[in-house]
Design a protein around this motif. Sequence first.
Motif, PDB file in Angstrom:
ATOM      1  N   ILE A  74       0.835  -1.200   0.000  1.00 46.14           N
ATOM      2  CA  ILE A  74       0.000   0.000   0.000  1.00 46.14           C
ATOM      3  C   ILE A  74       0.876   1.259   0.000  1.00 46.14           C
ATOM      4  CG2 ILE A  74      -1.652   1.335   1.393  1.00 46.14           C
ATOM      5  CD1 ILE A  74      -2.858  -1.424   2.228  1.00 46.14           C
ATOM      6  N   LEU A  75       1.958   1.245   0.775  1.00 50.19           N
ATOM      7  CA  LEU A  75       2.883   2.379   0.802  1.00 50.19           C
ATOM      8  C   LEU A  75       3.495   2.610  -0.572  1.00 50.19           C
ATOM      9  CD1 LEU A  75       4.519   4.566   2.261  1.00 50.19           C
ATOM     10  CD2 LEU A  75       6.136   2.775   2.951  1.00 50.19           C
ATOM     11  N   LYS A  76       3.985   1.546  -1.197  1.00 50.68           N
ATOM     12  CA  LYS A  76       4.589   1.673  -2.523  1.00 50.68           C
ATOM     13  C   LYS A  76       3.562   2.149  -3.553  1.00 50.68           C
ATOM     14  CE  LYS A  76       8.508  -1.447  -2.290  1.00 50.68           C
ATOM     15  NZ  LYS A  76       9.525  -0.530  -2.767  1.00 50.68           N
ATOM     16  N   ALA A  77       2.363   1.577  -3.522  1.00 53.16           N
ATOM     17  CA  ALA A  77       1.313   1.975  -4.469  1.00 53.16           C
ATOM     18  C   ALA A  77       0.928   3.433  -4.254  1.00 53.16           C
ATOM     19  CB  ALA A  77       0.096   1.065  -4.309  1.00 53.16           C
ATOM     20  N   GLY A  78       0.818   3.841  -3.003  1.00 56.02           N
ATOM     21  CA  GLY A  78       0.485   5.237  -2.707  1.00 56.02           C
ATOM     22  C   GLY A  78       1.538   6.194  -3.239  1.00 56.02           C
ATOM     23  N   CYS A  79       2.804   5.829  -3.112  1.00 52.61           N
ATOM     24  CA  CYS A  79       3.886   6.668  -3.644  1.00 52.61           C
ATOM     25  C   CYS A  79       3.803   6.763  -5.160  1.00 52.61           C
ATOM     26  CB  CYS A  79       5.244   6.111  -3.221  1.00 52.61           C
ATOM     27  SG  CYS A  79       5.614   6.323  -1.471  1.00 52.61           S
ATOM     28  N   ILE A  80       3.570   5.650  -5.813  1.00 52.78           N
ATOM     29  CA  ILE A  80       3.492   5.655  -7.277  1.00 52.78           C
ATOM     30  C   ILE A  80       2.306   6.490  -7.753  1.00 52.78           C
ATOM     31  CG2 ILE A  80       3.091   4.185  -9.306  1.00 52.78           C
ATOM     32  CD1 ILE A  80       4.828   2.049  -7.797  1.00 52.78           C
ATOM     33  N   VAL A  81       1.166   6.343  -7.102  1.00 51.36           N
ATOM     34  CA  VAL A  81      -0.001   7.168  -7.443  1.00 51.36           C
ATOM     35  C   VAL A  81       0.339   8.646  -7.243  1.00 51.36           C
ATOM     36  CG1 VAL A  81      -2.352   7.769  -6.726  1.00 51.36           C
ATOM     37  CG2 VAL A  81      -1.724   5.369  -7.045  1.00 51.36           C
ATOM     38  N   THR A  82       1.049   8.960  -6.187  1.00 55.67           N
ATOM     39  CA  THR A  82       1.450  10.346  -5.931  1.00 55.67           C
ATOM     40  C   THR A  82       2.368  10.864  -7.024  1.00 55.67           C
ATOM     41  OG1 THR A  82       1.222  10.010  -3.546  1.00 55.67           O
ATOM     42  CG2 THR A  82       2.574  11.884  -4.266  1.00 55.67           C
ATOM     43  N   PHE A  83       3.352  10.062  -7.442  1.00 59.77           N
ATOM     44  CA  PHE A  83       4.264  10.489  -8.510  1.00 59.77           C
ATOM     45  C   PHE A  83       3.496  10.802  -9.791  1.00 59.77           C
ATOM     46  CE2 PHE A  83       7.509   7.435  -6.450  1.00 59.77           C
ATOM     47  CZ  PHE A  83       7.931   8.404  -5.559  1.00 59.77           C
ATOM     48  N   VAL A  84       2.595   9.921 -10.159  1.00 59.60           N
ATOM     49  CA  VAL A  84       1.813  10.114 -11.386  1.00 59.60           C
ATOM     50  C   VAL A  84       0.935  11.352 -11.258  1.00 59.60           C
ATOM     51  CG1 VAL A  84       0.002   9.108 -12.837  1.00 59.60           C
ATOM     52  CG2 VAL A  84       1.887   7.670 -12.031  1.00 59.60           C
ATOM     53  N   THR A  85       0.288  11.520 -10.121  1.00 57.21           N
ATOM     54  CA  THR A  85      -0.585  12.672  -9.909  1.00 57.21           C
ATOM     55  C   THR A  85       0.200  13.979  -9.972  1.00 57.21           C
ATOM     56  OG1 THR A  85      -2.036  11.325  -8.525  1.00 57.21           O
ATOM     57  CG2 THR A  85      -2.249  13.717  -8.310  1.00 57.21           C
ATOM     58  N   VAL A  86       1.345  14.030  -9.319  1.00 56.97           N
ATOM     59  CA  VAL A  86       2.182  15.233  -9.348  1.00 56.97           C
ATOM     60  C   VAL A  86       2.616  15.540 -10.772  1.00 56.97           C
ATOM     61  CG1 VAL A  86       4.459  16.147  -8.698  1.00 56.97           C
ATOM     62  CG2 VAL A  86       2.979  15.138  -6.962  1.00 56.97           C
ATOM     63  N   PHE A  87       2.998  14.523 -11.521  1.00 56.10           N
ATOM     64  CA  PHE A  87       3.418  14.728 -12.909  1.00 56.10           C
ATOM     65  C   PHE A  87       2.273  15.309 -13.741  1.00 56.10           C
ATOM     66  CE2 PHE A  87       3.936  13.171 -17.282  1.00 56.10           C
ATOM     67  CZ  PHE A  87       5.128  13.811 -17.609  1.00 56.10           C
TER      68      PHE A  87
END
Length: 96
Positions: A74-87
Amino acid sequence: MMHLAQSLEMDQILNLTEAMLWISIACLFLVRLRHSQQNRDLSITCVIAFALFAVSDFIEIRTRAWYQPVSLFILKAGCIVTFVTVFIIYRRRRKT
């Protein structure tokens, strides 16, 4: 430090290397934050997300799996979602 590296398997060494990469990227965003007023919210988000992604790799060194425990996944998925959203937000802001 050398003793620690000798006791790690190759996958753990790679996770350690990844963690150092993510910490370095977080530091770059932190430096950018100090020198630019533009997109401060996105820079702060990136500092936090990359730091947490590094933490997830440190945890993965111990667990030897990116998907276990579920909280790590969940932590890793949350980070990846955050990276995509920020981009996506960054790209939209650049267009305007």
